[in-house]
Design an enzyme around this catalytic site. Structure first.
Site, PDB file in Angstrom:
ATOM      1  N   LYS A  27       4.724   9.143   8.642  1.00  0.00           N
ATOM      2  CA  LYS A  27       4.497   8.608   9.991  1.00  0.00           C
ATOM      3  C   LYS A  27       5.515   9.115  11.019  1.00  0.00           C
ATOM      4  CE  LYS A  27       1.762   4.922   8.104  1.00  0.00           C
ATOM      5  NZ  LYS A  27       0.433   4.578   8.438  1.00  0.00           N
ATOM      6  N   ASP A  50       9.276   2.572  -0.447  1.00  0.00           N
ATOM      7  CA  ASP A  50       8.279   3.258   0.364  1.00  0.00           C
ATOM      8  C   ASP A  50       8.552   2.898   1.816  1.00  0.00           C
ATOM      9  OD1 ASP A  50       6.136   4.114   1.811  1.00  0.00           O
ATOM     10  OD2 ASP A  50       4.629   3.537   0.329  1.00  0.00           O
ATOM     11  N   TYR A  71       0.857  -1.183   0.000  1.00  0.00           N
ATOM     12  CA  TYR A  71       0.000   0.000   0.000  1.00  0.00           C
ATOM     13  C   TYR A  71       0.896   1.236   0.000  1.00  0.00           C
ATOM     14  CZ  TYR A  71      -3.441   3.471   1.556  1.00  0.00           C
ATOM     15  OH  TYR A  71      -4.246   4.582   1.646  1.00  0.00           O
TER      16      TYR A  71
HETATM   17  C1  LIG Z   1       3.793   2.026   3.243  1.00  0.00           C
HETATM   18  C2  LIG Z   1       2.819   3.158   3.211  1.00  0.00           C
HETATM   19  N1  LIG Z   1       2.914   4.092   2.249  1.00  0.00           N
HETATM   20  C3  LIG Z   1       2.080   5.128   2.177  1.00  0.00           C
HETATM   21  C4  LIG Z   1       1.069   5.284   3.101  1.00  0.00           C
HETATM   22  C5  LIG Z   1       0.153   6.455   3.004  1.00  0.00           C
HETATM   23  O1  LIG Z   1       0.408   7.337   4.060  1.00  0.00           O
HETATM   24  P1  LIG Z   1      -0.712   8.369   4.559  1.00  0.00           P
HETATM   25  O2  LIG Z   1      -1.788   7.541   5.190  1.00  0.00           O
HETATM   26  O3  LIG Z   1       0.025   9.252   5.513  1.00  0.00           O
HETATM   27  O4  LIG Z   1      -1.195   9.101   3.374  1.00  0.00           O
HETATM   28  C6  LIG Z   1       0.922   4.344   4.114  1.00  0.00           C
HETATM   29  C7  LIG Z   1      -0.164   4.475   5.101  1.00  0.00           C
HETATM   30  O5  LIG Z   1      -0.409   3.636   5.910  1.00  0.00           O
HETATM   31  C8  LIG Z   1       1.818   3.254   4.174  1.00  0.00           C
HETATM   32  O6  LIG Z   1       1.708   2.309   5.112  1.00  0.00           O
END
Ligand SMILES: Cc1ncc(COP(=O)(O)O)c(C=O)c1O
Length: 427
Positions: free
Chosen positions: A258, A230, A142
């Site tokens: 985060k 990511d 994700y």
């Molecule tokens: C690996 C990863 N990338 C991107 C995101 C997206 O981040 P946000 O919820 O701050 O938009 C998340 C959210 O949980 C994530 O776990």
């Protein structure tokens, strides 16, 4: 009297589904979400005054525990100086310096306001830099909810059983190739970038197989594609250098979020300076944000990163190992098939007899239907897990050994309920 049910009812009238992010919904586990009144350290209290040991920790945004004075003081001090200006501030430079000095190979970063923004901006700069359109992502990873990344998504997309999302035009994902995790895909010269969670934490917890990340690096190099890690979850949680430092594989671009915001809205994307030179104002790739590098968020993020030295990461991993070992023993002891993967501070939970290495494996484990029973039984015993089976647990620096042991004791009882439900005619 203020109740969870009353607040949820009010929420549902004015907020779609009663939640501002679907991962907070209890749709897949049943019941009414607790409405949080406050948090302190490892705990949250709901509006009815019930205390929970919180393993959600804002899905990994909180590392020191809730309302840590280091963070609240930093936010207070920053707020007193003004909360946003639309001009450069010292805090954003300091946070960028901290990221660049902690993550080998990451030469520059641009701050944004969420992980979603970080990932979508990294993709745009990769496309702009390479002049190519195609992107490759992995099934069950994700990367936020930008159109082109909403295919084969883990986390809430998986929890709600969605193949992607309505509202995403076919054209938006036409250049997105979804391939299985832990298998190095064949690439060609049409590929701008490969984006991957270097430790997958949105299909439960799935570690990269030996050689997977190295293989991606080689495959990208062979065709001139960029490799994007990511690290929105893993950045500054696995270690100060994140998953890239841990694996020894250096991507071209990183996404962060985060932890680096200390619980305030932040994301960042960074990487090779020659790639990032493609960004406006120096280059032709446009990307912008009114609140990017927000002073409150950078102050909170810096406070956390400064408070967490290398020894703290070791302590965090030890706590996670204690939790994982305890959970596996407690749940297996009740006769329920379980596998509790742990990678540094991240802990997963699969109701499956052995290791899970792919989204298909994760889905098969979830299909057993044990998670909702386990979740409800844990909540009943004052332990808050994420209300979806594809999330991981986030033990943090505020969780004591006693908290971990209390979670394990609750899990031993909850597992008996899982077993009873599985054996019952309806189960
Ligand atoms: C690996 C990863 N990338 C991107 C995101 C997206 O981040 P946000 O919820 O701050 O938009 C998340 C959210 O949980 C994530 O776990």
């Amino acid at each position: 009297m203020s109740t969870n049910a009353a607040w949820f009812e009010r929420a549902r009238r004015v907020i779609p589904g009663g939640v501002d992010s679907p991962v907070r919904s209890f749709a897949s586990v049943g019941g009414t979400p607790y409405t949080v009144a406050r948090g302190q350290g490892a705990y949250v209290w709901d509006v009815e005054g019930r205390r929970y040991i919180d393993l959600v920790q804002s899905y990994g945004a909180v590392l020191l525990g809730h309302a840590h004075p280091v963070v609240t003081d930093a936010i207070g001090a920053a707020a007193a100086l003004g909360s946003t200006f639309g001009a450069p501030t010292e805090g954003e430079v300091l946070l960028a310096e901290r990221i660049v000095s902690s993550v080998p190979g990451c030469e520059q970063v641009r701050l944004v306001s969420s992980g979603t923004e970080a990932a979508m901006s990294a993709i745009r700069v990769a496309r702009g830099f390479t002049g190519r359109d195609r992107i490759v992502k992995f099934d069950g990873c994700y990367h936020g909810h930008a159109d082109m990344l909403l295919a084969g998504g883990g986390s809430g997309v998986a929890t709600l059983g969605l193949p992607g999302s309505a509202g995403v035009p076919a054209a938006a994902v036409a250049d997105t190739l979804v391939v299985p995790y832990n298998v190095v895909p064949e690439l060609d010269e049409r590929v701008a970038c490969v984006i991957v969670e270097a430790v997958a934490a949105n299909m439960g917890l799935v570690a990269p197989a030996s050689g997977f990340l190295e293989g991606l690096r080689r495959a990208c190099d062979a065709v001139g594609a960029l490799l994007v890690f990511d690290e929105v979850i893993t950045g500054f949680r696995l270690s100060a250098g994140g998953a890239s430092a841990r694996s020894g594989v250096t991507p071209d671009l990183w996404c962060f979020g985060k932890v680096i915001g200390g619980g305030l809205p932040v994301g960042a994307f960074g990487g090779r300076a020659d790639v990032l030179a493609a960004l406006a104002p120096d280059g032709p790739v446009y990307q912008a944000g009114t609140l990017s590098g927000n002073p409150l968020a950078t102050a909170a993020g810096l406070a956390v990163l400064e408070a967490v030295g290398p020894d703290r990461y070791a302590a965090l991993a030890a706590r996670a190992a204690r939790l994982a070992g305890g959970l596996e023993e407690a749940i297996a002891g009740a006769g329920v098939p379980v596998h509790v993967p742990v990678v540094g501070p991240l802990v997963g939970l699969f109701f499956a007899p052995g290791p899970v290495t792919s989204f298909a494996g994760a889905r098969a484990a979830v299909a057993g239907g044990h998670y909702p029973v386990f979740f409800a039984a844990m909540l009943e015993r004052g332990v808050a897990l994420a209300p979806g089976p594809y999330e991981v647990m986030f033990p943090g620096l505020a969780h004591s050994d006693a908290d971990v042991d209390a979670v394990v004791a609750a899990a031993a009882e909850a597992a008996l309920e899982v077993r009873a439900a599985a054996l019952s005619p309806a189960g």
